[in-house]
Write a protein that holds these residues in place. Structure first.
Motif, mmCIF file in Angstrom:
data_model
loop_
_atom_site.group_PDB
_atom_site.id
_atom_site.type_symbol
_atom_site.label_atom_id
_atom_site.label_comp_id
_atom_site.label_asym_id
_atom_site.label_seq_id
_atom_site.Cartn_x
_atom_site.Cartn_y
_atom_site.Cartn_z
ATOM 1 N N ALA A 2 0.779 -1.225 -0.100
ATOM 2 C CA ALA A 2 0.052 -0.042 0.000
ATOM 3 C C ALA A 2 0.850 1.426 0.067
ATOM 4 O O ALA A 2 1.780 1.341 0.645
ATOM 5 C CB ALA A 2 -0.894 -0.033 1.128
ATOM 6 N N MET A 3 0.294 2.144 -0.761
ATOM 7 C CA MET A 3 1.061 3.500 -0.771
ATOM 8 C C MET A 3 0.976 4.184 0.435
ATOM 9 O O MET A 3 -0.125 4.238 1.091
ATOM 10 C CB MET A 3 0.733 4.391 -2.131
ATOM 11 N N PRO A 4 1.934 4.885 1.146
ATOM 12 C CA PRO A 4 1.731 5.657 2.277
ATOM 13 C C PRO A 4 0.732 6.835 2.113
ATOM 14 O O PRO A 4 0.394 7.457 1.440
ATOM 15 C CB PRO A 4 3.241 6.229 2.524
ATOM 16 N N THR A 5 0.222 7.068 3.137
ATOM 17 C CA THR A 5 -1.081 8.122 3.070
ATOM 18 C C THR A 5 -0.322 9.461 2.962
ATOM 19 O O THR A 5 -1.102 10.210 1.883
ATOM 20 C CB THR A 5 -1.733 8.210 4.534
ATOM 21 N N ARG A 6 0.614 9.750 3.489
ATOM 22 C CA ARG A 6 1.529 11.036 3.288
ATOM 23 C C ARG A 6 1.638 11.385 1.479
ATOM 24 O O ARG A 6 1.556 12.571 0.984
ATOM 25 C CB ARG A 6 2.551 11.300 3.914
ATOM 26 N N THR A 7 2.063 10.148 1.022
ATOM 27 C CA THR A 7 2.417 10.093 -0.523
ATOM 28 C C THR A 7 1.267 10.495 -1.341
ATOM 29 O O THR A 7 1.156 11.113 -2.365
ATOM 30 C CB THR A 7 3.185 8.926 -0.980
ATOM 31 N N ILE A 8 0.110 9.816 -0.938
ATOM 32 C CA ILE A 8 -1.192 9.964 -1.502
ATOM 33 C C ILE A 8 -1.786 11.295 -1.551
ATOM 34 O O ILE A 8 -2.386 11.930 -2.236
ATOM 35 C CB ILE A 8 -2.145 8.927 -1.049
ATOM 36 N N LEU A 9 -1.839 11.921 -0.281
ATOM 37 C CA LEU A 9 -2.121 13.295 0.135
ATOM 38 C C LEU A 9 -1.319 14.299 -0.901
ATOM 39 O O LEU A 9 -1.846 15.114 -1.351
ATOM 40 C CB LEU A 9 -1.900 13.550 1.474
ATOM 41 N N ALA A 10 0.156 14.038 -0.551
ATOM 42 C CA ALA A 10 1.010 14.878 -1.564
ATOM 43 C C ALA A 10 0.778 14.969 -2.971
ATOM 44 O O ALA A 10 0.377 16.034 -3.826
ATOM 45 C CB ALA A 10 2.393 14.527 -1.333
ATOM 46 N N ALA A 11 0.370 13.699 -3.628
ATOM 47 C CA ALA A 11 -0.200 13.375 -5.117
ATOM 48 C C ALA A 11 -1.266 14.081 -5.330
ATOM 49 O O ALA A 11 -1.359 14.649 -6.484
ATOM 50 C CB ALA A 11 0.087 12.138 -5.344
ATOM 51 N N ILE A 14 -0.993 17.864 -5.468
ATOM 52 C CA ILE A 14 -0.261 18.329 -6.658
ATOM 53 C C ILE A 14 -1.288 18.496 -7.842
ATOM 54 O O ILE A 14 -1.182 19.369 -8.678
ATOM 55 C CB ILE A 14 0.775 17.520 -6.764
ATOM 56 N N VAL A 15 -2.094 17.339 -7.901
ATOM 57 C CA VAL A 15 -2.995 17.202 -9.150
ATOM 58 C C VAL A 15 -4.217 18.186 -8.862
ATOM 59 O O VAL A 15 -4.461 19.004 -10.044
ATOM 60 C CB VAL A 15 -3.778 15.882 -8.823
ATOM 61 N N LEU A 16 -4.470 18.489 -7.518
ATOM 62 C CA LEU A 16 -5.579 19.348 -7.481
ATOM 63 C C LEU A 16 -5.305 20.767 -7.762
ATOM 64 O O LEU A 16 -5.967 21.796 -8.329
ATOM 65 C CB LEU A 16 -6.016 19.335 -5.982
ATOM 66 N N ALA A 171 -5.541 22.158 4.197
ATOM 67 C CA ALA A 171 -4.445 21.505 4.496
ATOM 68 C C ALA A 171 -4.030 22.061 6.078
ATOM 69 O O ALA A 171 -3.567 21.288 6.710
ATOM 70 C CB ALA A 171 -3.302 22.241 3.569
ATOM 71 N N ALA A 172 -4.512 23.575 6.279
ATOM 72 C CA ALA A 172 -4.217 23.867 7.582
ATOM 73 C C ALA A 172 -4.928 23.332 8.464
ATOM 74 O O ALA A 172 -4.580 23.055 9.667
ATOM 75 C CB ALA A 172 -4.483 25.323 7.746
ATOM 76 N N LEU A 173 -6.148 22.943 8.233
ATOM 77 C CA LEU A 173 -7.003 22.157 9.165
ATOM 78 C C LEU A 173 -6.545 21.020 9.420
ATOM 79 O O LEU A 173 -6.463 20.325 10.739
ATOM 80 C CB LEU A 173 -8.670 22.109 8.723
ATOM 81 N N TYR A 174 -6.190 20.149 8.533
ATOM 82 C CA TYR A 174 -5.616 18.754 8.760
ATOM 83 C C TYR A 174 -4.258 18.842 9.494
ATOM 84 O O TYR A 174 -3.951 18.004 10.398
ATOM 85 C CB TYR A 174 -5.077 18.218 7.281
ATOM 86 N N ARG A 175 -3.524 19.782 9.368
ATOM 87 C CA ARG A 175 -2.091 19.936 10.302
ATOM 88 C C ARG A 175 -2.502 20.096 11.445
ATOM 89 O O ARG A 175 -1.978 19.828 12.504
ATOM 90 C CB ARG A 175 -1.251 21.190 9.538
ATOM 91 N N ARG A 311 -16.949 1.367 5.777
ATOM 92 C CA ARG A 311 -17.390 0.441 5.084
ATOM 93 C C ARG A 311 -16.073 0.078 3.902
ATOM 94 O O ARG A 311 -15.798 -1.075 3.895
ATOM 95 C CB ARG A 311 -18.587 0.655 4.179
ATOM 96 N N ILE A 312 -15.548 1.267 3.697
ATOM 97 C CA ILE A 312 -14.685 0.976 2.331
ATOM 98 C C ILE A 312 -13.183 0.992 2.959
ATOM 99 O O ILE A 312 -12.188 0.614 2.418
ATOM 100 C CB ILE A 312 -14.692 1.832 1.377
ATOM 101 N N GLY A 313 -12.821 1.516 4.030
ATOM 102 C CA GLY A 313 -11.710 1.609 5.010
ATOM 103 C C GLY A 313 -10.673 2.470 4.157
ATOM 104 O O GLY A 313 -9.496 2.590 4.407
ATOM 105 N N VAL A 314 -11.202 3.646 3.740
ATOM 106 C CA VAL A 314 -10.411 4.804 3.334
ATOM 107 C C VAL A 314 -10.086 6.001 4.421
ATOM 108 O O VAL A 314 -11.388 6.447 4.671
ATOM 109 C CB VAL A 314 -10.918 5.430 2.002
ATOM 110 N N ARG A 315 -9.096 6.348 4.621
ATOM 111 C CA ARG A 315 -9.099 7.371 5.961
ATOM 112 C C ARG A 315 -7.673 8.180 5.435
ATOM 113 O O ARG A 315 -6.940 8.468 6.302
ATOM 114 C CB ARG A 315 -8.524 6.480 7.153
#
Length: 341
Positions: A2-11, A14-16, A171-175, A311-315
């Protein structure tokens, strides 16, 4: 693997950013204006969610901060005779300052009393504004410096500002919520007396969340009315601002960062469907939204996203803390003591 969560968020970030940067060159002005409206309401909903979902303070008068931010922008731009974009920082500063002032008396109230007091405060300020000719009274005021705006790039600029504000907000709220302050804030929400007993400064945490929530709504409100080039009290102090934020957060999932995103999609999807292809009048989508909100509260009280997430386990943007598991070395001696005893 599985790809690390931080990598998914960073990618994803960038896309957004790339999508927001390129969208004005692909979409027409109508779609850009709708997208700008969606993004600004998402920012407002995230700010309301910060206060209600993470600090445990439900506000029914957040429209007052939207109005303060918008009027501050219009008046300051006119006084200084500069393009409104250059005085945008005034909006969150004024809204945040107002929140800081009223926080002290309001924080003496709890639960429903706080909610009602916020609504009463918004109504009082709205009534004073309608009687004040300095800000146009009931007729409102146009943006005096609209002649300085380059309308060839106005809609793209509005979209870029709204998109940037939304990304920075999330991003600020997540941090914030993954920091020690966020942990303390959520403990205050869950049980303020227990949080106080372990050393959390309840009043300070709620004060910070309240001021930040007001400042964010003030900036988003200023951008919203700047796009209209006109502001009037009935629109600026409209209680529907708070109703929209509340419905979006409750439907999507209160106390989550993904919930308001899903709530905004449902809100605008329902509005465009009922006022467009179905040809119903403007108020019917609010009826539909209310029915959906009641259904969600009955079937999934935490909102659609938490139920879907489990249900889908995405966090991806989950800020929930799990209790640490005890080490095996600590478990075995305890078990052996029970056996020998």
């Amino acid at each position: 693997m599985a790809m690390p969560t931080r990598t998914i968020l960073a990618a994803s970030a960038i896309v957004l950013v790339a999508v927001i940067a390129g969208a004005p060159f692909v979409l027409n002005e109508g779609f850009l204006r709708l997208a700008t409206e969606c993004l600004l309401l998402l920012t407002m909903a995230q700010m309301w969610n910060l206060l209600a979902g993470y600090a445990g303070l439900v506000s029914l008068g957040h429209q007052v901060f939207i109005a303060f931010g918008a009027y501050a922008l219009f008046l300051t731009s006119g006084w200084l005779e500069v393009t409104p974009i250059w005085v945008l920082p005034v909006a969150p500063l004024v809204a945040g300052a107002v929140a800081a002032i009223i926080a002290f008396p309001l924080f003496r109230l709890r639960d429903a009393y706080f909610s009602i007091a916020m609504w009463v405060f918004a109504e009082i300020i709205g009534a004073f504004t309608m009687k004040s000719q300095a800000v146009g009274g009931t007729s409102g005021v146009p943006l005096a410096t609209s002649k300085l705006i380059d309308f060839d790039w106005f809609e793209p600029t509005m979209f870029w500002l709204a998109g940037g504000l939304t990304l920075i907000t999330i991003a600020a709220l997540y941090r914030m919520m993954t920091s020690s302050f966020g942990l303390g804030l959520m403990s205050v929400r869950d049980n303020d007396l227990a949080a106080m007993s372990v050393g959390v400064d309840v009043r300070h945490n709620r004060f910070v969340a309240f001021v930040l929530s007001a400042a964010g709504c003030g900036l988003a409100g200023a951008l919203s009315f700047m796009g209209n080039l006109f502001i009037a009290p009935l629109a600026a102090f409209d209680v529907n601002w708070s109703v929209y934020m509340m419905f979006i957060v409750i439907i999507g999932g209160i106390g989550t960062l993904e919930g308001p995103i899903l709530g905004v999609i449902i809100f605008f999807g329902l509005r465009e469907l009922m006022t467009g292809p179905l040809g119903l009048s403007g108020g019917w989508y609010l009826v539909g939204l209310g029915i959906i909100a009641v259904g969600v509260m009955i079937v999934a009280p935490r909102g659609i996203w938490p139920a879907l997430r489990d249900r889908i386990g995405v966090r991806l943007l989950d800020v929930h803390r799990a209790a640490p598991r005890p080490a095996a070395a600590a478990i075995l001696p305890a078990a052996s003591e029970r056996v020998t005893g």
